[in-house]
Design a protein around this motif. Structure first.
Motif, PDB file in Angstrom:
ATOM      1  N   ARG A  65       0.836  -1.204   0.000  1.00  0.00           N
ATOM      2  CA  ARG A  65       0.000   0.000   0.000  1.00  0.00           C
ATOM      3  C   ARG A  65       0.869   1.252   0.000  1.00  0.00           C
ATOM      4  O   ARG A  65       0.622   2.188  -0.752  1.00  0.00           O
ATOM      5  N   TRP A  66       1.891   1.258   0.850  1.00  0.00           N
ATOM      6  CA  TRP A  66       2.797   2.402   0.887  1.00  0.00           C
ATOM      7  C   TRP A  66       3.579   2.512  -0.421  1.00  0.00           C
ATOM      8  O   TRP A  66       3.866   3.610  -0.887  1.00  0.00           O
ATOM      9  N   LEU A  67       3.924   1.381  -0.981  1.00  0.00           N
ATOM     10  CA  LEU A  67       4.631   1.389  -2.267  1.00  0.00           C
ATOM     11  C   LEU A  67       3.768   2.036  -3.344  1.00  0.00           C
ATOM     12  O   LEU A  67       4.234   2.857  -4.136  1.00  0.00           O
ATOM     13  N   ARG A  68       2.482   1.671  -3.363  1.00  0.00           N
ATOM     14  CA  ARG A  68       1.563   2.224  -4.368  1.00  0.00           C
ATOM     15  C   ARG A  68       1.394   3.728  -4.181  1.00  0.00           C
ATOM     16  O   ARG A  68       1.443   4.497  -5.146  1.00  0.00           O
ATOM     17  N   ILE A  69       1.225   4.156  -2.945  1.00  0.00           N
ATOM     18  CA  ILE A  69       1.000   5.578  -2.684  1.00  0.00           C
ATOM     19  C   ILE A  69       2.253   6.393  -2.996  1.00  0.00           C
ATOM     20  O   ILE A  69       2.181   7.461  -3.615  1.00  0.00           O
ATOM     21  N   SER A  70       3.415   5.900  -2.586  1.00  0.00           N
ATOM     22  CA  SER A  70       4.646   6.644  -2.861  1.00  0.00           C
ATOM     23  C   SER A  70       4.933   6.706  -4.353  1.00  0.00           C
ATOM     24  O   SER A  70       5.470   7.701  -4.853  1.00  0.00           O
ATOM     25  N   GLY A  71       4.562   5.658  -5.089  1.00  0.00           N
ATOM     26  CA  GLY A  71       4.739   5.684  -6.541  1.00  0.00           C
ATOM     27  C   GLY A  71       3.897   6.754  -7.199  1.00  0.00           C
ATOM     28  O   GLY A  71       4.298   7.351  -8.203  1.00  0.00           O
ATOM     29  N   GLY A  72       2.731   7.019  -6.643  1.00  0.00           N
ATOM     30  CA  GLY A  72       1.874   8.062  -7.184  1.00  0.00           C
ATOM     31  C   GLY A  72       2.390   9.457  -6.939  1.00  0.00           C
ATOM     32  O   GLY A  72       1.945  10.409  -7.587  1.00  0.00           O
TER      33      GLY A  72
END
Length: 352
Positions: A65-72
């Protein structure tokens, strides 16, 4: 996956596990609770966006989840590994990219070799470019792009009308586009002009565009930077059959750059407005050379003076069908001929 941000920060890690496990591989796996799960994505975005680049990279390890948000949160990217682009994961991993540099990914350096380097085949680059600009939500918002088609002594151009057309169709929100050493013709530039209607800045460097526009009749240049004589000459060479030329509030249009328009021998209509660097010395010979000229408009071009007009230009004025001559408020020709009817014969109309 290998890539660098424009901030030259460390390479981010690959995708982490959803949950953390105990370090002892011999013990049973135990799941640790995620204390951030009650927080909404918007709250996490606000928190992560305030971290430094290096801290954001570290936060990718927490969970998917953090990976997805930071990628955005990543807006600018320098790609190093072409396989990551070719796999299609780039759009999924970084959905909100605005600036992508793929130059280094196109150049392959074999392992343990510091000298030998080669460029990926053109077919692979076209496939990657198609993947890069596929119609996803993120890339449809791409605003800044620089395409380098060739580098002297290293590789030749591989960006032609095909790539430019693909780019134009799926990146309609481009604001700035720089094409360096790209091949192609009018079709590629036309596609960009038709699809990217928000475009504010188009830069052409190391011009290699081929072909011409034999059916193009009108060329309007409004609020353009025209300081590059070579670039403007290349444009007129492509559009040499043009019949109507319009220059409106164009910066840098002086005698030297305006002279490049003399290659357009079939001009019938010319409109100049707000071109303050142009003088009669550059204006006169070019206009006189256009034997088919029928309409002329010169407004707010303060350095074009009546006193420097040649007899040939004065004679041409008497043959025009339409004339609007107000280069400045002190024009003698404008005030002296107003109301005389000297050129109003045979149904011709003039505005002084």
């Amino acid at each position: 996956m290998r890539f660098n941000s424009h901030s030259n920060s460390d390479t981010p890690p690959s995708e982490p596990d959803e949950t953390l496990t105990t370090p002892d591989k011999n013990s049973p796996v135990s799941l640790k609770p995620d204390f951030t799960s009650p927080l909404s994505d918007q709250i996490l975005i606000s928190i992560l966006s305030n971290l430094t680049k290096s801290q954001q990279i570290s936060s990718c390890l927490v969970c998917k989840r953090w990976l997805r948000i930071s990628g955005g949160l990543v807006k600018s990217l320098r790609l190093l590994d072409w396989d990551f682009l070719d796999s299609g994961r780039l759009a999924h991993r970084f959905p909100n990219l605005l600036d992508v540099d793929i130059v280094q990914a196109c150049i392959v350096s074999p392992r343990n070799s510091e000298v030998f380097r080669y460029l990926l085949k053109a077919a692979l680059i076209y496939e990657g470019l198609s993947c890069l600009v596929q119609p996803t939500k993120g890339f449809r918002n791409l605003q800044i792009l620089k395409l380098i088609g060739s580098v002297d002594g290293l590789y030749d151009s591989v960006i032609s009308d095909i790539g430019l057309t693909i780019l134009a169709q799926v990146c309609p929100r481009l604001l700035k586009l720089e094409l360096v050493g790209c091949e192609g013709s009018y079709d590629g530039i036309k596609a960009i002009g038709q699809c990217c209607q928000m475009m504010e800045e188009l830069t052409l460097s190391d011009h290699r565009l081929e072909g011409c526009c034999p059916t193009l009749e009108e060329l309007h240049l409004q609020r353009c930077q025209l300081r590059d004589k070579q670039g403007l000459g290349a444009l007129f060479l492509v559009c040499e059959a043009v019949r109507e030329l319009v220059f409106e509030d164009c910066w840098g249009l002086d005698n030297n750059t305006f002279f490049t328009a003399s290659i357009c021998r079939r001009v019938m209509s010319l409109s100049l407005e707000g071109c303050s660097l142009l003088t009669m010395e550059g204006f006169d010979p070019v206009v006189v050379s256009w034997k088919e000229l029928k309409r002329l408009k010169v407004v707010s071009c303060n350095n074009i003076k009546d006193s420097a007009m040649s007899p040939e230009l004065a004679t041409l004025f008497s043959l025009l069908k339409e004339l609007k001559w107000r280069p400045d408020s002190k024009s003698i020709l404008s005030s002296g001929l107003n109301g005389t009817g000297i050129w109003q014969k045979g149904g011709r109309s003039f505005k002084i």
